[in-house]
Scaffold this active site. Sequence first.
Site, short mmCIF file in Angstrom:
data_model
loop_
_atom_site.label_atom_id
_atom_site.label_comp_id
_atom_site.label_asym_id
_atom_site.label_seq_id
_atom_site.Cartn_x
_atom_site.Cartn_y
_atom_site.Cartn_z
N ASP A 151 28.00 -9.48 52.39
CA ASP A 151 26.88 -9.95 51.76
C ASP A 151 25.85 -8.95 51.12
O ASP A 151 26.42 -7.83 51.17
CB ASP A 151 25.89 -10.50 53.01
CG ASP A 151 24.98 -11.84 52.72
OD1 ASP A 151 24.49 -12.01 51.60
OD2 ASP A 151 24.90 -12.62 53.63
N GLU A 184 26.73 -12.42 47.06
CA GLU A 184 25.50 -11.86 46.72
C GLU A 184 24.71 -12.69 45.88
O GLU A 184 23.48 -12.42 45.22
CB GLU A 184 25.67 -10.47 45.99
CG GLU A 184 26.65 -10.70 44.67
CD GLU A 184 25.64 -11.10 43.69
OE1 GLU A 184 25.98 -12.31 43.28
OE2 GLU A 184 24.79 -10.56 42.79
N GLY A 186 24.75 -14.53 43.54
CA GLY A 186 24.60 -15.09 41.98
C GLY A 186 23.78 -14.03 41.32
O GLY A 186 23.63 -14.47 40.16
N ASN A 188 23.65 -11.08 40.61
CA ASN A 188 24.05 -9.96 39.69
C ASN A 188 25.29 -10.78 38.74
O ASN A 188 26.11 -9.91 38.36
CB ASN A 188 24.62 -8.80 40.23
CG ASN A 188 23.46 -8.09 40.91
OD1 ASN A 188 22.61 -7.13 40.29
ND2 ASN A 188 23.06 -8.33 42.20
N ASP A 206 21.42 -19.90 49.15
CA ASP A 206 22.04 -20.51 50.29
C ASP A 206 21.85 -22.31 50.53
O ASP A 206 20.83 -22.59 49.80
CB ASP A 206 21.31 -20.28 51.70
CG ASP A 206 21.72 -18.81 52.10
OD1 ASP A 206 22.57 -18.14 51.44
OD2 ASP A 206 21.35 -18.55 53.20
C1 GLA Z 1 22.74 -15.01 53.82
C2 GLA Z 1 24.09 -15.68 53.38
C3 GLA Z 1 24.32 -16.63 54.47
C4 GLA Z 1 24.60 -16.18 55.70
C5 GLA Z 1 23.19 -15.18 56.18
C6 GLA Z 1 23.66 -14.63 57.39
O1 GLA Z 1 21.68 -15.80 53.74
O2 GLA Z 1 23.83 -16.34 51.97
O3 GLA Z 1 25.50 -17.39 53.94
O4 GLA Z 1 25.58 -15.53 55.82
O5 GLA Z 1 22.93 -14.53 55.14
O6 GLA Z 1 22.48 -13.59 57.68
#
Ligand code: GLA
Length: 411
Positions: A151, A184, A186, A188, A206
């Site tokens: 992440d 990440e 999108g 970058n 998300d």
């Molecule tokens: C980000 C990711 C999610 C998840 C959370 C966990 O928001 O995009 O898919 O992995 O972190 O904290």
Amino acid sequence: MKKFNSIFFFIISFLIIPSIYAQKFEGLAKTPPLGWNSWNKFGCNVSEKLIMETADAMVVSGMKDAGYQYVVIDDCWQIARDSLGFIVADPQRFPSGIKALADYIHSKGLKLGIYSCAGDKTCAGRPGSRGHEYQDALMYAKWGVDYLKYDWCSTENLNALGAYTTMSRAIREAGRPIVLSICECGSNQPWLWGKEVGHLWRTTGDIYNCFDCIQDYGSWKSWGAMQILDMQEGLRQYAGPDHWNDPDMLEVGNGMSNNEERAHFSMWAMLAAPLMAGNDLRNMNSQTLSVLTNKEVIAINQDSLGIQGFRYAVNDSVETWIKPLVNNEWAIFYLNRSKSPKNILVDWKKFSVKDDLSGKTLDTTDKNLFVIRDLWQKKEIGDTKKNLSITIPPHDVLCLRIKQKQTKPSI
Ligand code: GLA
């Protein structure tokens, strides 16, 4: 002596150069990964019990048989670093440790995925991998991890390509083939550089558990399935075997209507997206299970050409999406985005599509006759000689696979 020197330098460069240029392990994701991830349903509420029961359910429900393979523990499995800097799993929630969990998952014929973050802290505030990349990769390899979702939180002053390359190389050095899922969001443009570094990359923020809505948290937003679908515009050229656009994990089974689940799942298949279930596999109803295990829709996703589908037309809230498949077969999906039923009429004599990306042409206008299969009814519904007239319920989809009819040789 001169000869000895050049042999010596040849051997040294043979040993050193691959590690300087070492990148991802090739060939681990020739088709989009299929699996399950804990985050959408369970957030930080993860434990070895949940992961083991999920693996059991994946086998017993028939999902493994349908192709699902990865069981991924998302954020919050990790709690601290030890005095040497090695990552420590939460002993309350994972009392047997990650190695024992990996062994269990492998004994079921499945693969284990884990989560970390390029920054100092993960997105849920747990210890991240920044400055510990090689140590972490070594640990994952020792444990028998097969997949890493990596992440992008607390990454002040980090360069995305640099940070993901570091982890990619750390995995390579640790020596165990691990799928690297670049997460990440999108920001970058990972589609421009992710191919060398990882096997898939998130293209958006998300997902939110709704078909068509935006969830606004003030400083950030999460997105319904349709919003995410629209954000894939212009990205298909970057996807292909071993390097996929990832529009985030599935929300199938988390509360959408059955029509919406079917449409969401079908469109992710059309996008050649990783299909990572995000629901409670231990308690899903038969409708959700039948969506997640529709092998004919999964086959569209897993087609070996690995060409991401594209939106071909929009007509009165009904979108036509097309994906070229092997053996000159085609997937044609009709997505009804409106809240009312829509009738569609397909006149195959006017249906001619040239896909510039793949160079393939679909032509049902002339004497080419195609047989039409409905992937949700799971039966053939005719051929392209006759117009197709059908009603699509609200927020639902019609998924067709067409293949050329074999004409009998005339004697
Ligand atoms: C980000 C990711 C999610 C998840 C959370 C966990 O928001 O995009 O898919 O992995 O972190 O904290």
